[in-house]
Design a protein around this motif. Structure first.
Motif, short mmCIF file in Angstrom:
data_model
loop_
_atom_site.label_atom_id
_atom_site.label_comp_id
_atom_site.label_asym_id
_atom_site.label_seq_id
_atom_site.Cartn_x
_atom_site.Cartn_y
_atom_site.Cartn_z
N GLN A 172 -9.90 -20.18 13.28
CA GLN A 172 -8.82 -19.11 12.90
C GLN A 172 -9.67 -17.95 12.35
O GLN A 172 -9.08 -16.53 12.58
N ASP A 173 -10.69 -18.04 11.45
CA ASP A 173 -11.37 -17.02 11.03
C ASP A 173 -11.98 -16.23 12.18
O ASP A 173 -11.71 -14.81 12.38
N LEU A 174 -12.46 -16.95 13.36
CA LEU A 174 -13.03 -16.09 14.29
C LEU A 174 -11.99 -15.09 15.17
O LEU A 174 -12.08 -13.92 15.39
N LEU A 175 -10.80 -15.87 15.36
CA LEU A 175 -9.42 -15.17 15.81
C LEU A 175 -9.14 -13.88 15.07
O LEU A 175 -8.66 -12.72 15.37
N ASP A 176 -9.06 -13.97 13.78
CA ASP A 176 -8.56 -13.33 12.85
C ASP A 176 -9.69 -11.80 12.76
O ASP A 176 -9.54 -10.83 12.74
N ARG A 177 -11.04 -12.20 12.92
CA ARG A 177 -12.03 -11.25 12.85
C ARG A 177 -11.96 -10.34 14.10
O ARG A 177 -12.38 -9.20 14.27
N ILE A 178 -11.45 -11.12 15.08
CA ILE A 178 -11.38 -10.30 16.58
C ILE A 178 -10.22 -9.19 16.52
O ILE A 178 -10.40 -8.30 16.89
N ASP A 179 -9.17 -9.51 15.76
CA ASP A 179 -8.22 -8.69 15.73
C ASP A 179 -8.53 -7.61 14.69
O ASP A 179 -8.38 -6.55 14.91
#
Length: 213
Positions: A172-179
């Protein structure tokens, strides 16, 4: 140029490139693809940044926190990007993404959809959905020429700017960073908003780098 012996190669490539150069009237050109199995990793020891007389140091050992996948759609002529988490790379989830594009994009526009020949893009279920939604016009890149798909430029920027040296504590941290890395955009949003408004609707910080040359 290395290419398979496909007699229709230049015809199909020319069709896609012409869309990049000239957006048809009352239309939007959307380049779509998936980026799968992005590793969420954190290094065992902090990275030491560069300083005068001292090179940067990056720990080579890391901890794995799983992988994440996304589907992304690029508006070729504005540089805007929509990303969405992809639980599984199959027709069901690709059609779900197309349905959301149908919700978000102005109903008065024809959607020229550029994509490769992946199984989820060419399946019977996907072809049936496209036939039932005639404002979506599919344009497939030639076989073994997915590099013609403009959204791959966004994925390349993402890899160089975020994934290669990034550290993530969880998927989820990775997905949030992509955002966060992609920035914010609103033009592809449905004019009425509402429940169909996407939670991941992003624009690269350097949109000119995603435009067709």
């Amino acid at each position: 140029m290395t290419r398979p012996q496909d007699p229709g190669f230049f015809t199909r490539a020319g069709e896609v490139c012409d869309l990049y150069r000239h957006c048809p009237a009352n239309s939007v050109v959307i380049s779509v693809d998936e980026k799968t199995a992005m590793g969420a990793r954190s290094r065992r020891h902090p990275t030491i940044p560069t300083a005068p007389g001292r090179p940067g140091r990056v720990e080579f050992e890391y901890r794995r926190h799983g992988t994440a996948s996304i589907t992304a759609a690029l508006n070729v002529h504005t540089g805007e990007v929509i990303t969405e988490e992809l639980p599984r790379n199959d027709s069901k989830h690709f059609i779900r993404f197309l349905h959301r594009l149908d919700t978000w994009i102005n109903k008065e526009l024809t959607v020229h959809l550029v994509m490769d020949n992946g199984s989820s893009h060419t399946s019977k279920a996907t072809r049936t959905w496209l036939k039932a939604h005639p404002r979506f016009v599919a344009h497939h890149t030639p076989k073994h020429a997915s590099w013609l798909n403009q959204v791959e430029i966004f994925f390349s920027i993402l890899g160089r700017r975020l994934l290669r040296r990034g550290e993530f504590t969880a998927c989820q941290d990775l997905l949030d960073r992509i955002d966060l890395d992609a920035g914010t955009a609103t033009i592809l949003r449905s004019p009425t908003g509402g429940p169909g408004t996407p939670s991941r609707m992003k624009q690269p910080n350097h949109p000119s780098r995603t435009h067709a040359q």
